[in-house]
Every structure is written in C-alpha cells, then in structure tokens.
Design a protein around this motif. Structure first.
Motif, short mmCIF file in Angstrom:
data_model
loop_
_atom_site.label_atom_id
_atom_site.label_comp_id
_atom_site.label_asym_id
_atom_site.label_seq_id
_atom_site.Cartn_x
_atom_site.Cartn_y
_atom_site.Cartn_z
N UNK A 71 -10.04 -6.70 -6.83
CA UNK A 71 -9.15 -6.09 -5.82
C UNK A 71 -9.63 -6.40 -4.41
N UNK A 72 -10.91 -6.19 -4.15
CA UNK A 72 -11.46 -6.41 -2.81
C UNK A 72 -11.48 -7.89 -2.46
N UNK A 73 -11.85 -8.74 -3.44
CA UNK A 73 -11.88 -10.19 -3.21
C UNK A 73 -10.49 -10.72 -2.86
N UNK B 47 -6.98 1.41 -4.53
CA UNK B 47 -5.62 1.00 -4.85
C UNK B 47 -4.70 1.06 -3.65
N UNK B 48 -4.81 2.14 -2.86
CA UNK B 48 -3.97 2.27 -1.67
C UNK B 48 -4.37 1.25 -0.60
N UNK B 49 -5.67 0.94 -0.52
CA UNK B 49 -6.14 -0.10 0.41
C UNK B 49 -5.57 -1.46 0.01
N UNK C 234 -3.44 2.38 8.60
CA UNK C 234 -2.23 3.20 8.58
C UNK C 234 -1.56 3.15 7.21
N UNK C 235 -1.38 1.94 6.70
CA UNK C 235 -0.73 1.77 5.39
C UNK C 235 -1.52 2.41 4.27
N UNK C 236 -2.81 2.27 4.32
CA UNK C 236 -3.69 2.84 3.28
C UNK C 236 -3.56 4.35 3.24
#
Length: 467
Positions: free
Chosen positions: A203-205, A271-273, A250-252
C-alpha cells in the motif's frame, strides 16, 4: 499581390502544434486497439469486441484505468496483450511531446522551430531552452523510479505474497509502471488491490510511486536541483508540493471520518491514506467502493476533479489551477492583489485557471447527462448481469455511480463503483472521449479552436448586476 495571397493561404493552412499532439494520441490509441483486438493478444478461447479493445487502448494510453471487461485484464489478455497495455501506459504517461523528441533524436535530426513550439506547448515551457536536457531528465526520472519501484514490488510479491519468481517479476514490472504513470490498471482480477488491503508494505510503496508520478516531472527536477530546499523552489513547485500534500491529508481525514459511521467498510488509517492518494490520480482501490456511503463518494469526486499537477502523469484540473482560484478569491475578499508565496499572480493566470475549471465542469456535467440518457433511469446489476427491472438481490445502477465513473474518466483516475463493464456502447464511447480530453487537457483542446488572427474589434462595456 499574388505572393501576399499565397502567404495568407499558407498561414490559414498551417497546422497548430497542439493539433499534432492530439492526432498522435489518437493514432497511438487506434494502433493499440488493433493489436489488442488480434487473437495473439488474447487468452485461449477469449474473444472481445473491437469496442472493448478500443476502450482498453484508450484507458491505457490516457493512463486512466477504467476497465470495460467484466472478467478483467488478466483473464482477457495473455503476456503479449499485457505487454502491449504496459507499453501504451508507458507511452501515454510520457506524453506525445516526449515521444516526438525521442523520434527526432533517433533520426539524428534537429528540431525545427515548429517542432520546438510543439514541445514547448505540450510541456508548458516559457522558452525553447534546454528541450533536449529536459527530455533526458524526464527519461532518467521515469526509468529510475520505475526500476526502483519494480525491485521493491518484486520483494513483496515474491517473499510476502509468495508468488513464483517469474510471476513476481511480471507483476512487479506491470505494477511499477502502472503505479508511477498513475494508470491504476492491475493484473489481480476484477477487484483491484482489495485482496492486498492488509499489505501495508505494498500500500505504502504503491502510494509513493503514485505521488512521485503525480507531482510532475518539472517539479521533481526542481526539487532535486535545489536539494529539497523549499525556499529555493520555484513558485510552481511550491504550489504543487504544498497543495498535493494538503489534499492528501484532507482526503485521508475526510474519507476516514465519513466511513467511521459505515459498518460495511471498516476503513483503516493506512486504507484512507491510500485511497486519498489514489483517488486524485491513480485509480487503485483497496476497498469495494460500491459499499461506501454517498458522502465519501462525493468527497472522492472532489479529489478526482482537482487531480494531479501539471507536467505529471495524472489528470484533473490540476493543483495549480485550484491554488490560483483560491488566491484570487482571497484577493477579492481582502481587496488585495492576488499572490502566493510573496509572488503576485497575473490576470492571465486567473483566466487560464478559470477556463480549465469551467471546461472541466462542463465536460463532466455533459458526460454525466449523456450517459444517464443512454442508460435509462433504472438499471440493476446482479451476478455480473445488467437488468432494466428490479430482481431480488440486485444493486441499483444509480446516477451517482454514473457521475462517479464520468468524473473518474475526466480526471483519468480509473476508480469505479463497479458499473463500467455493464455500460452500453454509447456510454463507453462518451467515456472514451472524456478520457481522451482529460489526458490531453481541456485547455489544450480549446486552443485548437482559437483563431490565429488577433481581435481588432472591441465592443462598448456595460455593467451587469451580480449576486
């Protein structure tokens, strides 16, 4: 007198550089569609319509990610087809201008003035200096980030997901290119990255690759050249970096807070990030968006509309346009000259930003209305089949779903609530046109219709009441 008339005719017949960019994209799209339609690109016993092959070529070349195939990319295309899609993503991400420079360098031919103008307009450069140097920087950034991303993706697929070595390399190769170019196309079936929802590493990658691609080549060049010293960044780079990260935060927060009350999703912090990053440009998802509440879907549409940054691989109206708009709103409210980071903004900048936002809004509204008309008022989906009347257990084919797909197409994002494969031929054609304009850019398309001659007639001004 005759010579003057000939010169006038030549000026009228002169093809605008922007038109060449548009035609080159169309040519690449149709060439890709022909290859994808051929049997050698398809898995055994798989047949698709030319419209779906064209849709796949458009979504790949415009680095969007919407898929019209119910069975997904991996189940439809073999290694040859996947390679073609990967090439289309790479070429679409680089853009027509970059390819033009590449072709001329191979041919060992100098760029003419008109060709330099083509590159200058495509890259939004202020002058003709260092076109070749910028080209080399773009290639260096692209392939360096993709190779590094490919290596780390391989580690995940091989040692965390435990795929075979060859399969891990294939997945890593495709995923790194798709992520950096913000394409959002994957080889994991029809559920995007939902099965890897708990894989924080992947996810982070993926999010990092998306962010780098979305920042834009010129911002990356500026950041590296100034050794990450924010004070030395150009105004463009300052706007891009601050607004990009502000929108991610903001989106997160908004996605996470909106889904707290939704018992059917259980969206995590990571997940939200990931969704906040992917929503603006890429199109990967780790959740079933059809289960999200309407508030979250609308927030995601706002993020998609803003999109990435100029010179990058994403779409939308761009972070700079929204920053300029906000600066002018603040300037009007405070009766001060609009400015950002102690730099004044010209009226021409505001006009261009307003034009991009207005054209984007018009395109989205028009596309949504057309698809709603093509699809009718009531459509339902159950077990991969579309119904025009309700059947038990079916989910509603709503106007919000259509609006979400249309916005996703304009912003070249690729997210969907799951309705894309079930749309009719007319709706798919509308989405293809929107994806194409979204990738080329509404402002770029509008310049084709701009007359070459300057206006010499002006009308008397008259005041109009507003508000």
């Amino acid at each position: 007198m005759k010579e003057t008339n000939i010169e006038t005719k030549k000026r009228k017949l002169r093809i605008k550089p922007v038109f060449i960019i548009m035609i080159s994209f169309i040519g690449l799209i149709f060439l890709g569609a022909i290859f994808l339609y051929c049997p050698f690109s398809l898995n055994e016993n798989v047949h698709i319509s030319f419209l779906d092959a064209l849709f796949t070529s458009v979504t790949s070349t415009t680095v969007t990610g919407l898929v019209s195939l119910p069975q997904g990319i991996a189940s439809t295309f073999n290694v040859v087809g996947r390679t073609i899609i990967c090439i289309l993503i790479q070429l679409g991400g680089l853009g027509a201008a970059t390819l033009t420079v590449f072709i001329f360098l191979i041919a060992s031919r100098k760029l003419s003035l008109s060709e330099q103008t083509l590159i200058k307009e495509a890259w939004n450069l202020r002058n003709y200096k260092s076109i070749k140097q910028i080209f080399y920087y773009i290639l260096l950034i692209t392939f360096s980030v993709e190779i590094i991303g490919m290596f780390f993706c391989f580690l995940d697929f091989r040692f965390i997901q435990h795929f075979g070595t060859a399969e891990s390399f294939g997945f890593a190769f495709f995923h790194a290119i798709s992520s950096f170019n913000n394409a959002g196309i994957d080889l994991f079936g029809t559920t995007s990255l939902i099965k890897y929802q708990k894989d924080a590493y992947l996810n982070i990658l993926t999010a990092l690759l998306i962010i780098i691609g979305g920042l834009g080549y010129f911002s990356i060049i500026d950041i590296v050249a100034n050794k990450f010293n924010f004070k030395k960044f150009s105004l463009h780079t300052k706007i891009v970096t601050t607004y990009s990260f502000a929108l991610i935060i903001f989106g997160r927060l908004m996605i996470y807070l909106c889904e707290l009350v939704n018992k059917g999703t259980d969206v995590s912090g990571i997940g939200s990030f990931f969704l906040s990053v992917s929503t603006r440009t890429a199109g990967f998802t780790t959740y079933d968006l059809s289960k999200f509440n309407y508030g979250t879907v609308l927030i995601m549409m706002v993020l998609m509309f803003v999109g990435a940054s100029p010179g990058g691989t994403g779409g939308g109206i761009k972070t700079t346009a929204i920053a300029i708009l906000f600066a002018y709103i603040r300037g009007v409210m405070t009766s001060k000259k609009p400015h950002l980071y102690k730099r004044s903004l010209s009226d021409d900048l505001f006009k261009r930003a307003l034009l991009v936002i207005s054209l984007g809004g018009i395109l989205f509204i028009t596309g949504t209305i057309l698809i709603c008309l093509f699809e009718g008022d009531y459509n339902y989906i159950k077990d991969g089949v579309k119904y025009t009347e309700y059947v038990e257990g079916a989910s509603r084919f709503s106007s919000l779903d259509i609006a979400f797909d249309t916005m996703s197409a304009f912003a070249t994002v690729g997210l969907s609530t799951g309705i894309t494969p079930y749309l009719g031929s007319g709706s798919k054609v509308v989405l293809m046109i929107i994806m194409y304009i979204g990738r080329i850019g509404p402002l770029t398309v509008s310049t084709v219709f701009k007359p070459n001659n300057k206006q010499h007639v002006f009308f008397v001004e008259e005041d109009v009441s507003i508000g």
